[in-house]
Design a protein around this motif. Sequence first.
Motif, mmCIF file in Angstrom:
data_model
loop_
_atom_site.group_PDB
_atom_site.id
_atom_site.type_symbol
_atom_site.label_atom_id
_atom_site.label_comp_id
_atom_site.label_asym_id
_atom_site.label_seq_id
_atom_site.Cartn_x
_atom_site.Cartn_y
_atom_site.Cartn_z
ATOM 1 N N VAL A 170 5.107 5.153 2.840
ATOM 2 C CA VAL A 170 4.363 6.369 3.212
ATOM 3 C C VAL A 170 4.952 7.564 2.443
ATOM 4 C CG1 VAL A 170 3.624 7.839 5.115
ATOM 5 C CG2 VAL A 170 3.922 5.382 5.480
ATOM 6 N N HIS A 171 4.078 8.271 1.730
ATOM 7 C CA HIS A 171 4.513 9.392 0.882
ATOM 8 C C HIS A 171 3.881 10.695 1.356
ATOM 9 C CE1 HIS A 171 5.765 6.478 -2.320
ATOM 10 N NE2 HIS A 171 4.763 5.762 -1.794
ATOM 11 N N ALA A 172 4.610 11.787 1.183
ATOM 12 C CA ALA A 172 4.038 13.111 1.484
ATOM 13 C C ALA A 172 3.699 13.810 0.168
ATOM 14 C CB ALA A 172 5.036 13.944 2.261
ATOM 15 N N LEU A 173 2.535 14.447 0.133
ATOM 16 C CA LEU A 173 2.113 15.240 -1.027
ATOM 17 C C LEU A 173 1.531 16.549 -0.504
ATOM 18 C CD1 LEU A 173 1.042 12.005 -1.566
ATOM 19 C CD2 LEU A 173 1.005 12.978 -3.858
ATOM 20 N N ARG A 189 0.834 -1.200 0.000
ATOM 21 C CA ARG A 189 0.000 0.000 0.000
ATOM 22 C C ARG A 189 0.866 1.246 0.000
ATOM 23 N NH1 ARG A 189 -5.408 -0.250 1.803
ATOM 24 N NH2 ARG A 189 -6.025 -2.407 1.657
ATOM 25 N N ALA A 190 0.505 2.181 -0.868
ATOM 26 C CA ALA A 190 1.129 3.508 -0.798
ATOM 27 C C ALA A 190 0.209 4.360 0.071
ATOM 28 C CB ALA A 190 1.245 4.092 -2.196
ATOM 29 N N VAL A 191 0.706 4.756 1.225
ATOM 30 C CA VAL A 191 -0.094 5.568 2.160
ATOM 31 C C VAL A 191 0.233 7.040 1.902
ATOM 32 C CG1 VAL A 191 -0.508 6.091 4.597
ATOM 33 C CG2 VAL A 191 -0.113 3.731 3.870
ATOM 34 N N LEU A 192 -0.808 7.844 1.663
ATOM 35 C CA LEU A 192 -0.582 9.220 1.223
ATOM 36 C C LEU A 192 -0.874 10.222 2.343
ATOM 37 C CD1 LEU A 192 -2.333 8.940 -2.280
ATOM 38 C CD2 LEU A 192 -0.036 8.229 -1.600
ATOM 39 N N LEU A 193 0.165 10.929 2.756
ATOM 40 C CA LEU A 193 -0.044 12.042 3.694
ATOM 41 C C LEU A 193 -0.249 13.277 2.827
ATOM 42 C CD1 LEU A 193 2.723 11.392 6.382
ATOM 43 C CD2 LEU A 193 0.428 10.420 6.204
ATOM 44 N N VAL A 194 -1.508 13.645 2.642
ATOM 45 C CA VAL A 194 -1.821 14.782 1.773
ATOM 46 C C VAL A 194 -1.957 16.003 2.671
ATOM 47 C CG1 VAL A 194 -3.311 15.629 -0.063
ATOM 48 C CG2 VAL A 194 -3.107 13.166 0.326
ATOM 49 N N LEU A 195 -0.959 16.877 2.584
ATOM 50 C CA LEU A 195 -0.895 18.017 3.503
ATOM 51 C C LEU A 195 -1.345 19.292 2.813
ATOM 52 C CD1 LEU A 195 2.497 16.661 4.421
ATOM 53 C CD2 LEU A 195 0.831 17.091 6.234
ATOM 54 N N CYS A 196 -2.028 20.126 3.569
ATOM 55 C CA CYS A 196 -2.409 21.425 3.048
ATOM 56 C C CYS A 196 -2.303 22.418 4.213
ATOM 57 C CB CYS A 196 -3.826 21.380 2.479
ATOM 58 S SG CYS A 196 -4.280 22.921 1.668
ATOM 59 N N ARG A 197 -1.290 23.238 4.160
ATOM 60 C CA ARG A 197 -0.971 24.177 5.263
ATOM 61 C C ARG A 197 -0.882 23.412 6.604
ATOM 62 N NH1 ARG A 197 -4.076 26.785 1.609
ATOM 63 N NH2 ARG A 197 -6.027 26.303 2.656
ATOM 64 N N PRO A 219 -5.526 8.298 3.080
ATOM 65 C CA PRO A 219 -5.876 7.678 1.798
ATOM 66 C C PRO A 219 -4.719 6.781 1.343
ATOM 67 C CG PRO A 219 -5.935 10.102 1.658
ATOM 68 C CD PRO A 219 -5.467 9.752 3.031
ATOM 69 N N ASP A 220 -5.032 5.689 0.702
ATOM 70 C CA ASP A 220 -3.950 4.835 0.209
ATOM 71 C C ASP A 220 -4.292 4.239 -1.146
ATOM 72 O OD1 ASP A 220 -5.790 2.953 0.990
ATOM 73 O OD2 ASP A 220 -4.592 2.117 2.611
ATOM 74 N N VAL A 221 -3.251 3.777 -1.805
ATOM 75 C CA VAL A 221 -3.398 3.213 -3.152
ATOM 76 C C VAL A 221 -2.709 1.860 -3.128
ATOM 77 C CG1 VAL A 221 -2.936 3.574 -5.601
ATOM 78 C CG2 VAL A 221 -3.286 5.552 -4.118
ATOM 79 N N LEU A 222 -3.414 0.853 -3.651
ATOM 80 C CA LEU A 222 -2.871 -0.511 -3.642
ATOM 81 C C LEU A 222 -1.908 -0.739 -4.802
ATOM 82 C CD1 LEU A 222 -5.837 -2.907 -2.790
ATOM 83 C CD2 LEU A 222 -3.613 -2.840 -1.659
#
Length: 347
Positions: free
Chosen positions: A304-307, A232-240, A260-263
């Motif tokens: 785990v990825h940051a966006l 799983r790619a786990v997405l840390l979607v940050l906004c401010r 949110p994550d993507v398989l």
Amino acid sequence: MNGLDFTSAVLAWYDSGHRDLPWRHTKDAYRIWVSEIMLQQTRAETVVSYYDRFLAKYPTVQDLAAAPEEELLKQWEGLGYYSRARSLQKAAKMIVSEFGGQLPADVKRLRSLPGIGDYTSGAIASIAFGIPAAAVDGNVERVICRYYAIEDTVGTPAARRMVTEKTQALVPHDRPGAFANAMMEMGATMCTPRNPACLLCPVRETCQGFAKGIAAQLPHKPQKKAQRVENRAVLLVLCRDRVLITKRKEKLLGGLFVFPDVLEENDPAKLCAALENMGICAAYDEKIGHAKHVFTHLIWEMDVHALVADETVDVPDGQWVTRDELQALPLPTAVKAARSWAMERLK
Ligand code: SF4
């Protein structure tokens, strides 16, 4: 040694000293029930810290029935197997609506409640109500299989029936609750899965597994299925000062918040595209790290990825939360590392 001698020996051993666990100081059915549900799949040492806190928050079955789900799951956070908490509340609601707020003093009716099976109904009935019912969990099954040198594979209905019948025949009518606790104590501290302490055991002289030298190999368990691995790619979607979390709909960890994550995908462009499908325009920042979580039947390998998102657009079942809000929400242990990384980023 006949059944009576076994029972007397085990009770005398229990009476001479045992672990001081908080649920052993009560005969209150609600409290016994909560402890038994927490103890399913979880070590007693871990449950101790949750038990008192949980009962301070929900001192009665009515309080539990009325608890907001999110708050309840937060109380359960870290114990795992969250379906137990949901079943506990479902059953609490039934106890309030159908049983006048009292757990029924009857094995069959206890068994009819969500999350209460043969073992739990037997444990509540014997410990809280003094009903001579057998309570066979994994610990008791092990003691019985070893004591009678039962070499059948456990887990089949026939083997379960046989072990329950043998246990039932040992339950004393005058102290069924103490016997249930004593058997669990035997399994947890004496007749342990590996290296049973046979030389100290109160029933060693008549234990057939010990006599045959096969105790440590019993019980024979069915072969475990191989665990499935999900990447799983786990997405840390940050906004401010906020990060996106979503409420899981799936059965596993349902109702808990996750990122949110993507398989089976790790390509930054594809991860951004997956977010675009949710209506979020985000730029890829970096891969932060890797985490792994092992469930009973499944392993999650998580990158785990940051966006960074342009704005906090509305997402179905999603919330953009601050650091404090993230801390307060119920998140499963599986995403504990991702949460720490998110908290770092939101500092
Ligand atoms: Fe278990 Fe050993 Fe006692 Fe038998 S003698 S019941 S195997 S601890």
